[in-house]
Structure formats: C-alpha cells, structure tokens
Design a protein around this motif. Structure first.
Motif, PDB file in Angstrom:
ATOM      1  N   ARG A   4       0.807  -1.217   0.000  1.00 32.36           N
ATOM      2  CA  ARG A   4       0.000   0.000   0.000  1.00 32.36           C
ATOM      3  C   ARG A   4       0.837   1.262   0.000  1.00 32.36           C
ATOM      4  O   ARG A   4       0.471   2.263  -0.596  1.00 32.36           O
ATOM      5  N   ARG A  27       4.542  -0.795  -4.516  1.00 33.28           N
ATOM      6  CA  ARG A  27       3.337  -0.264  -5.155  1.00 33.28           C
ATOM      7  C   ARG A  27       3.456  -0.386  -6.676  1.00 33.28           C
ATOM      8  O   ARG A  27       2.461  -0.533  -7.378  1.00 33.28           O
ATOM      9  N   TYR A  56       1.690  -3.071  -8.924  1.00 31.10           N
ATOM     10  CA  TYR A  56       0.339  -2.878  -9.458  1.00 31.10           C
ATOM     11  C   TYR A  56       0.393  -2.206 -10.832  1.00 31.10           C
ATOM     12  O   TYR A  56      -0.364  -2.566 -11.726  1.00 31.10           O
ATOM     13  N   PHE A  57       1.272  -1.232 -10.982  1.00 30.72           N
ATOM     14  CA  PHE A  57       1.375  -0.515 -12.262  1.00 30.72           C
ATOM     15  C   PHE A  57       1.809  -1.466 -13.365  1.00 30.72           C
ATOM     16  O   PHE A  57       1.238  -1.486 -14.448  1.00 30.72           O
ATOM     17  N   SER A  95      -6.239 -10.861  -8.987  1.00 27.04           N
ATOM     18  CA  SER A  95      -6.602 -11.122 -10.377  1.00 27.04           C
ATOM     19  C   SER A  95      -5.529 -11.963 -11.052  1.00 27.04           C
ATOM     20  O   SER A  95      -4.343 -11.746 -10.860  1.00 27.04           O
ATOM     21  N   SER A 136      -0.988  -3.910 -14.131  1.00 24.38           N
ATOM     22  CA  SER A 136      -2.200  -3.317 -14.677  1.00 24.38           C
ATOM     23  C   SER A 136      -2.055  -3.011 -16.161  1.00 24.38           C
ATOM     24  O   SER A 136      -2.971  -3.234 -16.944  1.00 24.38           O
ATOM     25  N   ASN A 137      -0.912  -2.468 -16.562  1.00 24.28           N
ATOM     26  CA  ASN A 137      -0.694  -2.120 -17.969  1.00 24.28           C
ATOM     27  C   ASN A 137       0.808  -1.979 -18.202  1.00 24.28           C
ATOM     28  O   ASN A 137       1.397  -0.940 -17.957  1.00 24.28           O
ATOM     29  N   GLY A 173      -3.323  -9.818 -13.345  1.00 25.90           N
ATOM     30  CA  GLY A 173      -2.470  -8.768 -12.804  1.00 25.90           C
ATOM     31  C   GLY A 173      -3.191  -7.482 -12.459  1.00 25.90           C
ATOM     32  O   GLY A 173      -4.328  -7.262 -12.843  1.00 25.90           O
ATOM     33  N   GLY A 174      -2.500  -6.636 -11.679  1.00 30.05           N
ATOM     34  CA  GLY A 174      -3.001  -5.303 -11.377  1.00 30.05           C
ATOM     35  C   GLY A 174      -3.853  -5.184 -10.128  1.00 30.05           C
ATOM     36  O   GLY A 174      -4.083  -4.088  -9.659  1.00 30.05           O
ATOM     37  N   GLU A 175      -4.356  -6.293  -9.609  1.00 30.07           N
ATOM     38  CA  GLU A 175      -5.136  -6.165  -8.378  1.00 30.07           C
ATOM     39  C   GLU A 175      -4.965  -7.370  -7.466  1.00 30.07           C
ATOM     40  O   GLU A 175      -4.690  -8.487  -7.929  1.00 30.07           O
TER      41      GLU A 175
END
Lengths: 326, 251
Positions: free
Chosen positions: A192, A198, A201-202, A268, A205-206, A271-273
């Motif tokens: 977090r 962190r 996540y980026f 997920s 996500s993409n 990815g990303g979450e």
C-alpha cells in the motif's frame, strides 16, 4: 478545489483497511468458526487452533509472495520446489557437520538465488514466467531429490532455539504462525505505502503504460520474483525446523494452493489487483474447511474435491457479479 | 526562420531501412497555438510525434527550443523541456485510482520510499481544479467512462509545466458528446493555460473546430502549412487525398 477535496474526504471514509470482498471473507470465516464450534467441542480448543495455524503458516508465507507475483502480472510455479531446495540444502549441510544457522542461511540464499534467476529471465529476457518457473520448479525439486537420494534426512541434535522457530510458541501462539502473520502485515503495508512495492500494481495493470511512464519493468519483475523465492525459502527453513526432517517432498503442490488462496482472496489472474489481506483470509478459509472435514470425520479423500469446489464457486460468483456490474 | 516560433524542427529526416518515414520536414510552433498535424495513413505523423517526444531520434535535422538546438534523446529530456504527450491508446492503468494514474512513474515518496498520498492527492485536486475536470480522486480508472479516462490521461500530461502538448488522436475512442468535452478542454488549455498543442487527427471537420493552423504530411513529406483562416475543410481534405500533386496550387 473545494469540490474535489470534498469528494476526496467522502471517499476516504469508505476506503478503510477492509474492502468489500475482505469483509465478506471475514464474515464467512467467523461464520465457519461459529458453526464449527457448535458442531464439535474440539474446534475451539487451543491445541486445535494452534494446529490449524501452524499447519497453514508455510502455505501462507508462500501465498504472500504469490500475491505479489500475480499483482505484477506473472506467476511463480517454482515456490514449492524452492521450499524443498532450501530445506534439504540446510538439512544436508547440517548433517555434513556445518553449523545449523549457517546451513539455514545457505539454504535460504540458494532459494533466493533461484528467484533471482526466475526474475532475470522473466524481467530482462522477457520469457513467459509460467515456462521459466515450471523449469525452475523441476530443477529445484530435482536438486532436493538428488541431495537426499529420495529419502528424508532426519536432523537430530539441533539447538533448541532453532527448533523453537518451527515448533515453539509464545503465549500459546505458534512462533511459525507469528512469523507468517508479521510477514503478511509488513507485506500488506509495503504494497500500500512503499514505492518499489506499489509499482507491482502498475506493471501488472498495464505493462506498456508502465514502460511509457518510466517505470523500470524489468527490475520490478526481478524484485517480485526474488521476494517470492525468499518467502518460499523461509517457509522451507521453518518447515525443516518444525519437523526436524529435510525431505524432497516438502511443499509439494503448494504453488497451486497458494494460487487458489490468492484468487479466493481477490487477486486477479491477469495482474493489477489483489491484497495480501484477502489472500490470508483465503488461506484461512481453505484450512478451516479442511479442519472441519477432519473434525467431522469426513474422509480425507474429500479434501481435494471440496477445495476445488470452493475455488470454482468463488470464481463463478466473481464472474457473475462482474457481468452484472458491466 | 520565423521568430515567433518557440519550437521548431528543421529538415527532420527519419528512415526505417528502405522506408522514408519523414523527409526534410521543417516546421515551427508559436506560443498559444493549436496546430493540426494531418495526413493519410503512413504519412509520417506518428513518426514525427515520436521524435519530438524523444521516443525516437531523427537521422538528420534538429529541433530548436527558443532558438537553441536541443537533442531530445528520451521522453525524460522532452518533459524537462516542457514537452509532453497524450497517447492514442489511452495509456492508463485501469486497476488504479485517478491519483495513481496521474502520478504514474513519479509517485512522491520520502527517502525511505514511503509514499506520500496526502501530497499527491492535494496536487491532483489542485490540478483537476485548474483544468475544471471533475473526477473523484480515489475512483478506479476502470470505473470511468472513455471521456473521463481521456481527461485523466490529459491531466497526467499536464502534471508538470508543459509548453508544448502532443496529442495523438485524443478523441479516437470517444462518443460525440465526450469528444466535444475534450475539444473544449483542448481550447481551454490554449486560451487559459497558454499551452501550445500539436493535434494529430483523422476527422478534419472536427479538428478544424479547434486548430489555428494545419500542417499536412504526405508520404513523409510536408506538403502544406496553412493558417485555418486561409483555408477550408474541403481544401484540407483535397490536399490530403491528392497528396503531393496539389502541393503548389494549395500553397
């Protein structure tokens, strides 16, 4: 300005530590515990609780790493093999006369090195992580088999302190479980609030956008595989300390149980979450159900079926709610 | 060249093997000006944009900022010069919040790498307010409409001081209503915030509403450079369709 700040404050009250899914999982766990304590007097005994806790700790440690890897959009199938490698290397070194602490450190470092190789090949060579870690899974467990020639190595006469990490307790709570829970808390905090974490996540996500915005995708992936391997190695060493036996079958199938727990907890697959909190709750649910089956005298052969069914139900609920929200 | 240009490209040439993507393209951008960069597919628009943004480097020719030759060797260099881009493919992170999307790649953290969410939120709230964009800061971007996502992408490009904004088909994936909002935002960027914009677009009629000048490319060459007041939608389309053949009559 005032408008946006207002919205910001309104939102803040709703985003606490627990998200919706995690609240649901917590309710399910409390419900399960309640039903179990009604059904059998053995459930709420401290010996049963601590047996459940110690039983899920190795899997839990591995799951923390798996969540991070999956958030970054990858998968790590080598965690079980790395558990076996670190534990067998430590055990074999000790039996050849090396100090147990030094043996444990060498086992741990070797495990972490396997993660470095995973991360280097996935991050900088851009090879699919499923394939790389499948290969690493075979190699690490293979080394464990070669070193032990297939039979377990009993390590007698280790110092009490080493034994206590896997077998001891503080105020009735197993130290193994305390280590797992501290790692989970620290991991969740890092995901977090700490920048290099962190960024998982980026990247997940993409990945194209992550590159465009200047995030070092290769290094980020390397970081996540090393972390996952370190947690698996720690789980391997602690398992050695718990059973005082180094066996090449340590951690067999743990990678799939970790993936299942992560998915149940909301991570997920693409990815990303995901959160460690959710995955820890996922581990708890799976293990509580297995404990229930044992306490209720259901044949152990049902465990695998019930675990599979649970995963299927969770995924179907996800699928259903996602379609509706679209 | 013209002294009113603050940013210029002189004789920009870029080849990919035998393909000449840009051939001796010279152009300039004035302050507070929106320039429509148009042309058929494979005219060389994206190649030119990539070079201005530092993603690619020209084989020959140079860029000039305030009359000084600048080597734009990476997007980081471009950003330092006050150049930023909004990409066509809505380069966003669907699973993350508006704040995180805007600070992507440059999250504010202290020396222990602990993130400073308060500072980031305050900056984003201020930025969105200046741009008159209303989006709740903690919303995940995947829960936003296409138009709102594009607003987030534009806000991200404006996080730091920008003098020249490159926009590659910023309305390609949007509904008519959303497009109008984005075009209004583009006009505001020019008139209120004094930003110059190079706008790449397919729909000439739409682009015509907001630009001050057109630069037309065809097969890697610049074939026209006309003030909007001197031309019409029809003429621009004709130049694009007929390519280099109409070059002389058009100018």
């Amino acid at each position: 300005m005032s408008q946006n700040v207002e919205i910001l404050q309104k939102k803040r009250t709703r985003i606490g530590i627990f998200k919706f899914r995690e609240s649901i999982l917590t309710i399910v766990i409390i419900g399960l515990g309640g039903v179990l304590s009604l059904l059998t007097p053995y459930f709420l005994t401290s010996s049963n609780i601590s047996a459940v806790l110690i039983g899920l700790s190795a899997e839990g440690l591995v799951t923390i790493g798996m969540v991070m890897v999956m958030i970054a959009g990858e998968i790590d199938l080598s965690v079980g093999g790395i558990m076996a490698l670190s534990s067998v290397v430590a055990g074999a070194l000790f039996l050849s006369g090396v100090n147990i602490w030094l043996s444990a450190v060498v086992g741990f470092v070797l495990g972490a090195l396997s993660g470095f190789v995973n991360g280097w090949l996935v991050g900088t060579r851009k090879i699919n992580s499923f394939i790389i870690t499948l290969a690493m899974m075979g190699m690490t467990r293979g080394i464990a088999y070669i070193l032990t020639q297939g039979s377990p190595l009993a390590i007698g006469g280790v110092p009490k302190l080493f034994e206590s990490f896997g077998g001891g307790d503080i105020l009735g709570i197993p130290i193994f479980a305390l280590i797992f829970l501290s790692c989970a808390v620290v991991g969740e905090f890092c995901l977090r609030k700490v920048k290099p974490f962190r960024e998982f996540y980026f990247v997940g996500s993409n990945v194209t956008s992550a590159r465009l915005t200047g995030i070092d995708v290769g290094k980020t992936k390397m970081r996540v595989f090393i972390l996952s391997a370190m947690l698996a190695s720690l789980a391997g060493i602690l398992t050695l300390s718990r059973f005082l036996v180094a066996t090449p079958i340590t951690g067999t199938g743990v990678e799939l149980r970790a993936i299942a727990a992560a998915v149940i907890g909301g991570t997920s697959f693409s990815g990303g979450e995901g959160t460690i909190l959710g995955a820890v709750l996922g581990v708890l649910i799976v293990n509580l159900i297995n404990n229930a089956l044992i306490l209720l005298n259901v044949s152990v052969y049902w465990q695998s079926f019930v675990n599979g069914l649970l995963l299927l139900v969770v995924v179907l609920i996800d699928n259903f709610t996602q379609k509706r929200s679209q | 060249m013209n002294e009113s240009y603050f940013f210029e490209g002189r004789e920009i040439t870029k080849t990919y093997g035998p393909v000449i993507a840009n051939y001796r393209i010279s152009f300039g951008i004035k302050r507070k000006e929106i320039v429509g960069l148009v042309g058929d597919n494979a005219a060389g628009k994206s190649t030119l944009i990539k070079q201005i943004m530092g993603v690619e480097q020209p084989d020959e020719g140079d860029f000039y900022m305030d009359g000084k030759c600048v080597k734009i060797t990476s997007p980081m260099v471009a950003k330092k010069l006050g150049i930023n881009a909004v990409y066509q493919e809505l380069a966003i992170f669907p699973h993350l919040s508006v704040v995180e999307n805007i600070f992507a790649g440059e999250l504010i953290a202290n020396r222990f790498q602990i993130l400073d969410w308060k500072a980031m939120k305050a900056k984003v709230a201020d930025l969105l307010n200046r741009l008159r964009i209303e989006i709740p800061l903690n919303t995940l971007v995947r829960n936003l409409s296409g138009g709102k996502r594009q607003e987030v992408a534009i806000a991200r490009a404006l996080l730091h001081d920008v003098r020249l904004l490159l926009m590659d088909e910023p309305t390609a994936a949007l509904s008519v209503k959303e497009r109008e909002k984005i075009f209004q935002l583009i006009l505001d960027l020019k008139t209120i915030h004094g930003i110059s914009i190079i706008l790449v677009g397919h729909n000439i009629e739409e682009v015509f509403q907001v630009v001050d000048r057109f630069i037309v490319l065809s097969r890697g060459r610049k074939i026209a450079d006309i003030e909007k007041s001197q031309t019409s939608v029809k003429e621009i389309v004709a130049i694009i369709v007929h390519g280099g053949q109409n070059e002389l009559s058009a100018i």
